[in-house]
Design an enzyme around this catalytic site. Structure first.
Site, PDB file in Angstrom:
ATOM      1  CB  SER A 234     -10.426 -21.443  28.858  1.00 23.27           C
ATOM      2  OG  SER A 234     -10.326 -21.829  27.385  1.00 23.27           O
TER       3      SER A 234
ATOM      4  CG  HIS B 248     -11.698 -19.520  32.080  1.00 22.73           C
ATOM      5  ND1 HIS B 248     -11.924 -20.667  32.682  1.00 22.73           N
ATOM      6  CD2 HIS B 248     -12.272 -19.489  30.732  1.00 22.73           C
ATOM      7  CE1 HIS B 248     -12.767 -21.555  31.587  1.00 22.73           C
ATOM      8  NE2 HIS B 248     -12.789 -20.729  30.333  1.00 22.73           N
TER       9      HIS B 248
ATOM     10  CE  LYS C 181     -16.379 -21.185  31.337  1.00 22.57           C
ATOM     11  NZ  LYS C 181     -16.736 -22.393  30.786  1.00 22.57           N
TER      12      LYS C 181
END
Length: 283
Positions: free
Chosen positions: A73, A101, A131
């Site tokens: 990340s 991610h 996310k």
């Protein structure tokens, strides 16, 4: 949360006598899960498959677990999943991938790191709903046996209150949208990544497949000054400092989404360039 999903899996599955092989730049939730586990943890150099294989060869005992971020990340690196799968198969390990991610970003339809590499032999997928799906909560996708075991043995899962129904419904709706329109979202976000990389030459990753776009400043003070200058000009961007990243590698971390407009991206790039050029920390 996604944090508790990693802690919950790693504190429940590996047992005393087992060994966990963890990438040196794995997320803090993986590190903490390893610390809480009764297994021993061996850290291998970041995305270094030769180092991992050497350590797999020299470690004996119980079951072996390899755990990695799908997308790291802070740098936007994508793990070498095909090589990890090969090592998992060669040494009889269990492979865990935290795709917090990667989901919604990687793969033709946004299914994540495994789809990106067309790798199906991942034992446990871990991630977050907060996310790309824009909700809250963590998830574990694995075999029915593993999921049932975690439901009965993972203390963070057992002793945490369930998600509110409205939050769960929002996540489910976002997942349905991803299933239906994932290819268009992925194409849009890749266009936006390419645009920002062209417009902001100080982004250290050139044309990455994920929207993690770091601008390295070195010192924490420089990162804070740069972020404050951007905020004053109307752009909110995160300054990331140690211990989140190693000493001397403080940065701004820019993220783009499929929902940004071209005008928003253009304005953001202009602010980053303008404030970067006149920043006092560069003098």
């Amino acid at each position: 949360t996604g944090y508790m999903a990693n802690v919950g899996v790693l504190s429940a599955l590996p047992q005393a006598g087992d060994v966990i092989f963890s990438d040196a730049l794995n997320h803090a939730s993986i590190i903490d899960g390893c610390r809480m586990s009764r297994a021993r943890t061996v850290v291998y150099a970041h995305m270094d498959m030769d180092d991992l294989e050497k350590k797999l060869q020299h470690e004996s005992g119980g079951r072996r677990y390899i755990v990695t971020d799908g997308v790291f990340s802070m740098d936007g690196h994508v793990c070498p999943l095909p090589a990890l799968v090969r090592l998992k198969q060669t040494y009889g390990a269990v492979l865990l991938v935290d795709d917090a991610h990667g989901l919604g970003v990687l793969g033709k339809s946004g299914r994540g790191t495994a789809e990106h590499f067309a790798c199906r032999d991942v034992d446990i997928h871990i991630g977050t709903l907060s996310k790309s799906l824009g909700a809250l909560g963590g998830y574990v996708a694995a075999s029915e046996a593993i999921c049932r075991y975690l439901q009965n043995e993972s203390r963070p899962f057992i002793f945490s209150t369930a998600l509110p129904p409205a939050v769960a419904a929002a996540a489910l709706t976002a997942l349905r949208l991803l299933r239906a329109q994932g290819a268009s979202y992925v194409a849009q976000i890749r266009d936006h990544i390419a645009y920002m990389c062209r417009q902001v030459p100080t982004i250290s990753q050139r044309q990455p497949p994920v929207p993690v776009l770091p601008i390295l400043t070195g010192s924490s003070a420089a990162a804070m000054q740069y972020a404050a200058a951007c905020a004053e000009a109307g752009l909110l961007v995160s300054a990331v400092r140690p211990p989140t990243v190693p000493e001397g590698t403080a940065r701004l971390r820019i993220t783009v989404t499929a929902g940004h407009t071209l005008d928003e991206l253009r304005r953001g790039a202009d602010i980053l360039n303008e404030q970067g050029e006149k920043a006092t920390w560069k003098q």
